[in-house]
Design an enzyme around this catalytic site. Structure first.
Site, PDB file in Angstrom:
ATOM      1  N   GLN A   1      -5.125  -1.523  -7.062  1.00 37.49           N
ATOM      2  CA  GLN A   1      -5.738  -0.588  -6.134  1.00 37.49           C
ATOM      3  C   GLN A   1      -6.297   0.614  -6.876  1.00 37.49           C
ATOM      4  O   GLN A   1      -5.664   1.140  -7.791  1.00 37.49           O
ATOM      5  CB  GLN A   1      -4.748  -0.085  -5.082  1.00 37.49           C
TER       6      GLN A   1
ATOM      7  N   SER B   1      -6.466   5.706  -0.371  1.00 39.76           N
ATOM      8  CA  SER B   1      -6.796   4.394  -0.933  1.00 39.76           C
ATOM      9  C   SER B   1      -8.285   4.138  -0.782  1.00 39.76           C
ATOM     10  O   SER B   1      -8.865   4.392   0.277  1.00 39.76           O
ATOM     11  CB  SER B   1      -6.010   3.299  -0.198  1.00 39.76           C
TER      12      SER B   1
ATOM     13  N   ASP C   1       0.808  -1.219   0.000  1.00 36.13           N
ATOM     14  CA  ASP C   1       0.000   0.000   0.000  1.00 36.13           C
ATOM     15  C   ASP C   1       0.844   1.273   0.000  1.00 36.13           C
ATOM     16  O   ASP C   1       0.306   2.359  -0.150  1.00 36.13           O
ATOM     17  CB  ASP C   1      -0.925  -0.014   1.231  1.00 36.13           C
TER      18      ASP C   1
END
Length: 292
Positions: A279, A229, A205
């Site tokens: 993502q 995110s 991430d």
């Protein structure tokens, strides 16, 4: 284990509350973050660990799909509620909800599988990527405040080296929606595969949305830049060790409407594909017409 890696592993050492109603309940702490918000990769990794605690030991996580719902507060513990959705002969499915103050901050579904044989092929690792030892170790960006400097140089549990250079104050080189980052844990984790896979989710991430910014020459320090995110998908293809060097190859395939999508692949230095990531994130830039 001490230092920044020990801090990460401490957050993954969840406490089983012993509650056995319709869900299994675990709790865990957060590690420091300069803005006081829980790092998304942390709660993602913790949710995987919570789900893993409810499956048979020979079943390893092979895919997750999660939604980041609210920012978390690093000062508060996090509660993880695991629903045992399904157990089959080869696969198990779990849903983890992460809560603070009674509100969900992450919702995740994970699938686990007993190791099996089958057809094999993989996308090759891009050619021409230099070895990690040839790249400079990360330094605090010039102009960063004390909290940001600590994040870059002291508090990250991973050594991370951008092939094209970091992009805190400026974006050097070609404006391209792709990049590669070498990374390795700052210490040994041991042999528990579930920890290596959770730690890989954690680090996945960190830089996944950077190709969106790099494509438009937008550094992290751009005034008014807002990034968050939204969701995260990840697939583990093989066993992995995060205390060995891994090359994280990333490419953004779309940006628009205040959102951007990036795909990533993790390779060993021998070119073996061990995991894939996707993502979507919120990306808001004041006057985006300035950046094209």
């Amino acid at each position: 284990m001490t230092g920044q890696l020990g801090e990460l592993l401490a957050t993954l050492d969840l406490v089983d509350t012993g509650a056995r109603t319709s869900e299994d309940i675990f709790t865990g702490p957060s590690h420091w973050a300069p803005n006081g918000r829980v790092f998304g990769g942390q709660v993602l990794a913790q949710s995987i660990v919570a789900a893993d605690r409810t499956v048979e030991a020979e079943r390893q996580v092979h895919s997750i799909h999660g939604y980041f719902l609210r920012p978390g507060d690093v000062r508060l513990p996090i509660t993880f509620a695991v629903d045992r959705i399904h157990d089959g002969r080869s696969f198990s499915t779990r849903r983890t909800q992460a809560y603070q103050n009674g509100l969900p901050i992450l919702s995740l579904i994970a699938s686990f599988q007993i190791a099996d044989a089958g057809l094999e092929h993989q996308a090759p690792m891009p050619e021409g990527i230099p070895d990690p030892e040839s790249l400079p170790e990360p330094e605090a960006p010039v102009g960063a405040d004390d909290a940001e400097s600590a994040l870059w140089t002291k508090r990250r549990p991973f050594d991370m080296r951008h092939v094209s250079g970091t992009m805190y104050l400026s974006v050097d080189g070609e404006r391209t929606p792709r990049q590669a980052v070498w990374l390795r844990a700052r210490g040994e984790i041991g042999d528990r595969q579930e920890l290596h896979r959770a730690a890989l989710a954690y680090v996945s991430d960190y830089t996944i949305l950077e190709p969106i910014l790099r494509a438009h020459g937008i550094p992290w320090a751009t005034p008014g830049l807002k990034i968050a995110s939204l969701d995260h998908g990840m697939w583990w293809h093989r066993d992995v060790r995060v205390d060995d060097w891994l090359c994280y190859v990333q490419e953004s395939t779309f940006a628009g409407g205040g959102r951007g999508l990036t795909h990533g692949r993790f390779y060993t230095r021998d070119g073996v594909l061990v995991a894939s990531v996707a993502q979507e994130g919120m990306v808001r830039v004041p006057d985006p017409s300035r950046f094209g």
